[in-house]
Write a protein that holds these residues in place. Structure first.
Motif, short mmCIF file in Angstrom:
data_model
loop_
_atom_site.label_atom_id
_atom_site.label_comp_id
_atom_site.label_asym_id
_atom_site.label_seq_id
_atom_site.Cartn_x
_atom_site.Cartn_y
_atom_site.Cartn_z
N GLY A 167 -1.42 -13.40 6.17
CA GLY A 167 -0.27 -13.55 5.13
C GLY A 167 -1.11 -12.39 3.98
N VAL A 168 0.04 -12.30 2.91
CA VAL A 168 -0.25 -10.85 3.06
C VAL A 168 -1.09 -10.74 1.66
CG1 VAL A 168 1.73 -11.13 0.53
CG2 VAL A 168 1.47 -8.33 1.17
N LEU A 169 -1.80 -11.67 1.17
CA LEU A 169 -2.96 -11.47 0.55
C LEU A 169 -4.56 -11.31 1.02
CD1 LEU A 169 -2.21 -13.94 -2.52
CD2 LEU A 169 -2.06 -11.16 -2.46
N GLU A 170 -4.27 -11.84 3.02
CA GLU A 170 -5.33 -11.04 3.68
C GLU A 170 -5.26 -9.54 3.30
OE1 GLU A 170 -6.43 -13.09 7.21
OE2 GLU A 170 -4.12 -14.54 6.23
N LEU A 171 -4.45 -9.36 3.47
CA LEU A 171 -4.07 -7.68 3.78
C LEU A 171 -4.22 -7.33 3.25
CD1 LEU A 171 -0.93 -7.77 5.66
CD2 LEU A 171 -3.22 -7.57 6.58
N VAL A 172 -3.89 -7.45 1.71
CA VAL A 172 -3.91 -6.43 0.19
C VAL A 172 -5.26 -6.97 -0.81
CG1 VAL A 172 -2.15 -5.80 0.30
CG2 VAL A 172 -2.26 -7.45 -1.04
N GLY A 173 -5.22 -7.85 -0.42
CA GLY A 173 -6.76 -8.22 -2.06
C GLY A 173 -6.07 -9.47 -2.73
N ASN A 174 -6.42 -10.05 -3.78
CA ASN A 174 -5.47 -10.51 -4.67
C ASN A 174 -5.61 -9.69 -5.76
OD1 ASN A 174 -6.53 -12.49 -3.41
ND2 ASN A 174 -8.38 -13.45 -4.15
N ASP A 175 -5.77 -8.95 -5.87
CA ASP A 175 -5.84 -7.56 -6.97
C ASP A 175 -4.52 -6.21 -6.40
OD1 ASP A 175 -5.54 -5.62 -9.27
OD2 ASP A 175 -7.65 -5.77 -9.35
N VAL A 176 -3.87 -6.83 -6.18
CA VAL A 176 -2.25 -5.46 -5.98
C VAL A 176 -3.10 -4.06 -6.46
CG1 VAL A 176 -0.06 -5.14 -4.93
CG2 VAL A 176 -0.82 -7.79 -5.12
N ALA A 177 -2.45 -4.19 -7.85
CA ALA A 177 -3.35 -3.23 -8.64
C ALA A 177 -3.86 -2.39 -8.19
CB ALA A 177 -2.79 -2.81 -9.83
N GLY B 212 0.47 -6.68 10.14
CA GLY B 212 0.10 -7.71 9.73
C GLY B 212 0.73 -9.39 9.51
N ALA B 213 2.15 -9.08 9.32
CA ALA B 213 3.19 -10.46 9.54
C ALA B 213 3.01 -10.49 11.38
CB ALA B 213 4.28 -10.14 9.11
N ALA B 214 3.16 -9.82 11.80
CA ALA B 214 3.14 -10.06 13.30
C ALA B 214 1.94 -10.18 13.86
CB ALA B 214 3.45 -8.63 14.36
N ALA B 215 1.32 -10.39 13.24
CA ALA B 215 -0.82 -10.60 13.63
C ALA B 215 -0.70 -12.03 13.14
CB ALA B 215 -1.77 -9.36 13.05
N GLY B 216 0.00 -13.05 12.04
CA GLY B 216 0.15 -13.93 11.92
C GLY B 216 -0.43 -13.88 10.30
#
Length: 108
Positions: free
Chosen positions: A68-78, A62-66
């Motif tokens: 954001g982390v919340l784009e990958l996991v969403g707003n609810d990390v749990a 995800g970081a290599a693709a540029g």
């Protein structure tokens, strides 16, 4: 577990944490929250399993693709974590089984 196994485990863990430290800061923060959550309620095979290294792989991509982390996991990390372990036996399952047993039958 032999001393060699312990040393090898520490080497693997140090390599894992070095990969986490190479992630962007926002990814590191979310990873640490995921790790904290999974250590509390996660699968019983968390230490030996591929889950945490898989999360790091996912974050590196995800970081290599540029992204954001919340784009990958969403707003609810749990909720993201719960989805990761939905088919795994968790410590919560073990606890629930232990209190469901008949009194005096533990270990039989």
């Amino acid at each position: 577990m032999s001393i060699h196994d312990i040393i090898e485990g520490k080497k693997q863990w140090r390599a894992h944490t070095a990969r986490v430290k190479s992630l962007p800061q926002d990814y590191q923060i979310v990873y640490k929250e995921i790790q904290r959550y999974l250590f509390k309620v996660g699968p019983t095979d968390l230490a030996d399993g591929p889950l945490l290294p898989g999360v790091v792989d996912f974050f590196e991509e995800g970081a290599a693709a540029g992204k954001g982390v919340l784009e990958l996991v969403g707003n609810d990390v749990a909720a993201f974590c719960d989805d990761l372990v939905k088919d795994s036996r968790t410590y919560a399952d073990v606890y629930q089984e232990s209190i469901s047993e008949e009194p005096g039958t533990a270990g039989k």
